[in-house]
Design a protein around this motif. Sequence first.
Motif, mmCIF file in Angstrom:
data_model
loop_
_atom_site.group_PDB
_atom_site.id
_atom_site.type_symbol
_atom_site.label_atom_id
_atom_site.label_comp_id
_atom_site.label_asym_id
_atom_site.label_seq_id
_atom_site.Cartn_x
_atom_site.Cartn_y
_atom_site.Cartn_z
ATOM 1 N N GLN A 64 0.855 -1.147 -0.126
ATOM 2 C CA GLN A 64 -0.005 -0.128 0.025
ATOM 3 C C GLN A 64 0.867 1.237 -0.068
ATOM 4 O OE1 GLN A 64 -3.242 -0.122 2.861
ATOM 5 N NE2 GLN A 64 -2.544 -2.148 3.437
ATOM 6 N N PHE A 88 -2.167 -7.456 -7.214
ATOM 7 C CA PHE A 88 -3.536 -7.719 -6.832
ATOM 8 C C PHE A 88 -3.726 -8.993 -6.704
ATOM 9 C CE2 PHE A 88 -6.819 -4.011 -7.728
ATOM 10 C CZ PHE A 88 -6.102 -3.085 -6.780
ATOM 11 N N ARG A 91 -2.359 -10.096 -3.559
ATOM 12 C CA ARG A 91 -3.265 -9.680 -2.516
ATOM 13 C C ARG A 91 -4.486 -10.586 -2.219
ATOM 14 N NH1 ARG A 91 -3.434 -3.317 -3.255
ATOM 15 N NH2 ARG A 91 -1.573 -2.663 -2.276
ATOM 16 N N PHE A 98 -7.949 -4.349 9.369
ATOM 17 C CA PHE A 98 -7.424 -2.915 9.622
ATOM 18 C C PHE A 98 -7.634 -2.535 10.933
ATOM 19 C CE2 PHE A 98 -7.452 -3.077 5.219
ATOM 20 C CZ PHE A 98 -6.517 -1.890 4.835
ATOM 21 N N ALA A 102 -12.359 -0.995 8.964
ATOM 22 C CA ALA A 102 -12.616 -0.587 7.628
ATOM 23 C C ALA A 102 -13.664 -1.205 7.102
ATOM 24 C CB ALA A 102 -10.970 -0.609 6.929
ATOM 25 N N LEU A 104 -17.271 -1.680 5.079
ATOM 26 C CA LEU A 104 -17.770 -0.596 3.891
ATOM 27 C C LEU A 104 -19.101 -0.370 4.557
ATOM 28 C CD1 LEU A 104 -16.938 -3.036 0.740
ATOM 29 C CD2 LEU A 104 -15.654 -1.146 1.891
ATOM 30 N N PHE A 115 -18.694 -9.479 0.314
ATOM 31 C CA PHE A 115 -17.854 -8.542 -0.732
ATOM 32 C C PHE A 115 -16.854 -9.340 -1.380
ATOM 33 C CE2 PHE A 115 -14.953 -5.204 -1.813
ATOM 34 C CZ PHE A 115 -15.721 -4.707 -2.668
ATOM 35 N N HIS A 120 -14.885 -11.750 -6.529
ATOM 36 C CA HIS A 120 -13.854 -12.614 -7.292
ATOM 37 C C HIS A 120 -14.195 -13.766 -7.547
ATOM 38 C CE1 HIS A 120 -10.685 -9.615 -6.282
ATOM 39 N NE2 HIS A 120 -10.887 -9.708 -5.054
ATOM 40 N N ARG A 164 -14.318 -11.160 7.301
ATOM 41 C CA ARG A 164 -14.096 -10.751 5.961
ATOM 42 C C ARG A 164 -12.732 -10.917 5.558
ATOM 43 N NH1 ARG A 164 -14.651 -4.544 4.271
ATOM 44 N NH2 ARG A 164 -12.647 -4.436 5.424
ATOM 45 N N MET B 121 -14.869 7.378 2.927
ATOM 46 C CA MET B 121 -14.342 5.999 2.764
ATOM 47 C C MET B 121 -12.766 6.121 2.826
ATOM 48 S SD MET B 121 -16.838 4.897 -0.334
ATOM 49 C CE MET B 121 -16.823 3.061 -0.215
ATOM 50 N N THR B 124 -11.748 6.515 6.440
ATOM 51 C CA THR B 124 -11.867 5.331 7.390
ATOM 52 C C THR B 124 -11.269 4.084 6.908
ATOM 53 O OG1 THR B 124 -13.998 4.904 6.477
ATOM 54 C CG2 THR B 124 -13.978 6.137 8.582
ATOM 55 N N ASP B 125 -10.305 4.375 5.856
ATOM 56 C CA ASP B 125 -9.701 3.053 5.150
ATOM 57 C C ASP B 125 -10.326 2.026 4.552
ATOM 58 O OD1 ASP B 125 -7.016 3.604 5.939
ATOM 59 O OD2 ASP B 125 -7.087 2.420 7.957
ATOM 60 N N GLN B 126 -11.552 2.418 4.131
ATOM 61 C CA GLN B 126 -12.449 1.645 3.332
ATOM 62 C C GLN B 126 -11.765 1.262 1.849
ATOM 63 O OE1 GLN B 126 -16.869 2.104 3.322
ATOM 64 N NE2 GLN B 126 -16.451 3.859 5.200
ATOM 65 N N ALA B 128 -8.646 1.639 1.229
ATOM 66 C CA ALA B 128 -7.574 0.936 1.532
ATOM 67 C C ALA B 128 -7.776 -0.642 1.626
ATOM 68 C CB ALA B 128 -6.576 1.340 2.586
ATOM 69 N N ALA B 129 -8.903 -0.725 2.164
ATOM 70 C CA ALA B 129 -9.437 -2.346 2.494
ATOM 71 C C ALA B 129 -9.701 -2.737 1.070
ATOM 72 C CB ALA B 129 -10.583 -2.214 3.484
ATOM 73 N N MET B 130 -10.704 -2.196 0.229
ATOM 74 C CA MET B 130 -10.881 -2.716 -0.867
ATOM 75 C C MET B 130 -9.521 -2.980 -1.765
ATOM 76 S SD MET B 130 -13.873 -0.512 -2.698
ATOM 77 C CE MET B 130 -15.238 -0.415 -1.965
ATOM 78 N N GLU B 131 -8.642 -2.046 -1.928
ATOM 79 C CA GLU B 131 -7.395 -2.287 -2.430
ATOM 80 C C GLU B 131 -6.553 -3.676 -1.936
ATOM 81 O OE1 GLU B 131 -4.645 -0.306 -4.199
ATOM 82 O OE2 GLU B 131 -5.946 1.322 -4.892
ATOM 83 N N MET B 132 -6.544 -3.853 -0.442
ATOM 84 C CA MET B 132 -6.154 -4.970 0.173
ATOM 85 C C MET B 132 -6.993 -6.507 -0.344
ATOM 86 S SD MET B 132 -3.516 -4.889 1.610
ATOM 87 C CE MET B 132 -3.556 -6.556 2.213
ATOM 88 N N MET B 133 -8.291 -6.101 -0.592
ATOM 89 C CA MET B 133 -9.135 -7.271 -1.167
ATOM 90 C C MET B 133 -8.834 -7.451 -2.633
ATOM 91 S SD MET B 133 -12.644 -7.102 1.089
ATOM 92 C CE MET B 133 -12.838 -5.382 1.314
ATOM 93 N N PRO B 137 -10.702 0.290 -6.358
ATOM 94 C CA PRO B 137 -11.736 1.237 -5.730
ATOM 95 C C PRO B 137 -12.155 2.098 -6.893
ATOM 96 C CG PRO B 137 -9.669 1.535 -4.445
ATOM 97 C CD PRO B 137 -9.387 0.665 -5.669
#
Lengths: 276, 255
Positions: A64, A88, A91, A98, A102, A104, A115, A120, A164, B121, B124-126, B128-133, B137
Amino acid sequence: MTQQAAAPEAPAGLAVRVRDLHYAVNGRTILAGVDLDVRRRSVTAIMGPSGTGKTTLLRLLTGQLRPTRGQVEVDGQDLSRLSRTGLFALRRRMGMLFQQGALLTDLDVYENVAFPLREHTRLPERLLRHVVLTKLQAVGLRGAWRLTPAELSGGMARRVALARAIVMDPRLLIYDEPFVGLDPVSLGVVLRLIRRLNDALGLTSIVVSHDVREITAVADHCCLLSGGRIIAAGPPRALQASDSAEVRQFVRGEPDGPVPFHYPAPDYAVQAAAVR
Amino acid sequence: MRLATDLFASAQATVRAVGAYALFALRVLAAVPGALPRPGLVIAQVYNTGALSLVIIMLSGLFVGMVLGLQGFDLLQRFGSEESLGTAAALSLLKELGPVVTALLFAGRAGTALAAEIGLMRATDQLAAMEMMAVDPLRRVIVPRFLGGLIAMPLLAAIFSLIGIFGAQLIGVQLMGVDPGHFWSQMRAAVEVGDVMEGAIKSAVFGALCSLIAVHEGYHALPTAEGVGRATTRSVVISSVIVLLVDYLLTAVML
Ligand SMILES: Nc1ncnc2c1ncn2[C@@H]1O[C@H](COP(=O)(O)OP(=O)(O)OP(=O)(O)O)[C@@H](O)[C@H]1O
Ligand SMILES: [Mg+2]
């Protein structure tokens, strides 16, 4: 004294390998030469005082953030050489919890956990529901599936985020302060969950925490981050028995010692006198 | 000397900001194809942004139309051509007031909500969390909101203009006594497809600009409460100025 457990030239057994990692923002150095080896299937704890850069280190491990210098290898892949697609792909084998959860905010608990699967995979709805409910059951929140993140307490949000993080069955699971804000019961559950996930699924865990007692109970290997470096590493018992003053101070929670409790500050008298 | 360097610095900053916007716009456009297989996300955003602004758009349309009715009647009466009121009101609404006022209201209502939502978003790291998943985004959050705004704006502008014409009719015909037959038939004879198209093009362009500015400001907000607040304010200020500027340019080109 960073690493004695793993043979230095055996990256095959390493999930994460960090060499000479430097990171600075706005001219302030946060990490200054971190070396870190995380063995596969181990639970590795990263401890350290607040504000030393533990979260920053995790962000560097997951790509990141880009380091100002040094090398991060995850699963044998050098992060700096990976394209975005490659990152990606990597990851998808990682889960991260987090510090603040974090979740959604426009999705409810169930959809939050679903999600990654929806993004995926193309699981049929029945199977998807089964997977999601199983993970929610594991963190004790199956009954909360229709709540929105705004209706959760901090500790509940963290547990949903944990569900999650494991829903895609990752190989590497990263926890940023998983114990903060948990009551003793959920804390015990999460501690056991970390260990159980690790052993049952054969994954690798990295846990950032400053709860020394909790983390040393589950970790195989502990690293102490302070002043931008890993100042000590080894099995928990070795750390507790360490004769280094810094390590002893942190592990026992003594206010005075070489690990600074205070953010760097000018002399008190000078600062107090400098009114106007 | 000091002034010159300051001017130079601010010109430089402006160029950099425009460049950043252009780059971001390209990234968003490049992510559009990736978002198309999930039309549900876009439709949800059309609904969101549209529903947010619908009531204020309808109310404002009515009031603007009523004012047009009054002012237009007063003006046209001096030349003895009150029957042209319908034409005058329809043309000014379709070509100018509809797109522009709708865009300004849209920026103030839906645009700020978008910027705040995305900024939050970020804070609150949302994101970043998406990027991590391993979810982009840009594709999952930004593009659907951008397209949603782009689609909602022309619809809202159309509603604004229609209600505005109704408002003008209300005042002109019902209150001032313009002959309703003349009001409508003149309007139908004078308004051409090109006029409607001009308004449609304008509102689509404004929709793209307002949405892009809102998502850009939110996406690049500093991850703090203050940063989110600032992003919200910036999005409405920048959108308003840009809409008025681009309106002039488009009018000059299409007239
Ligand atoms: N974007 C940034 N700009 C400037 N400084 C930053 C930024 N992000 C983090 N820092 C600084 O980096 C240091 C490390 O932050 P980090 O969040 O990694 O600490 P941490 O070890 O996770 O602390 P905690 O245990 O409280 O979560 C902090 O002193 C913080 O002030
Ligand atoms: Mg932290």
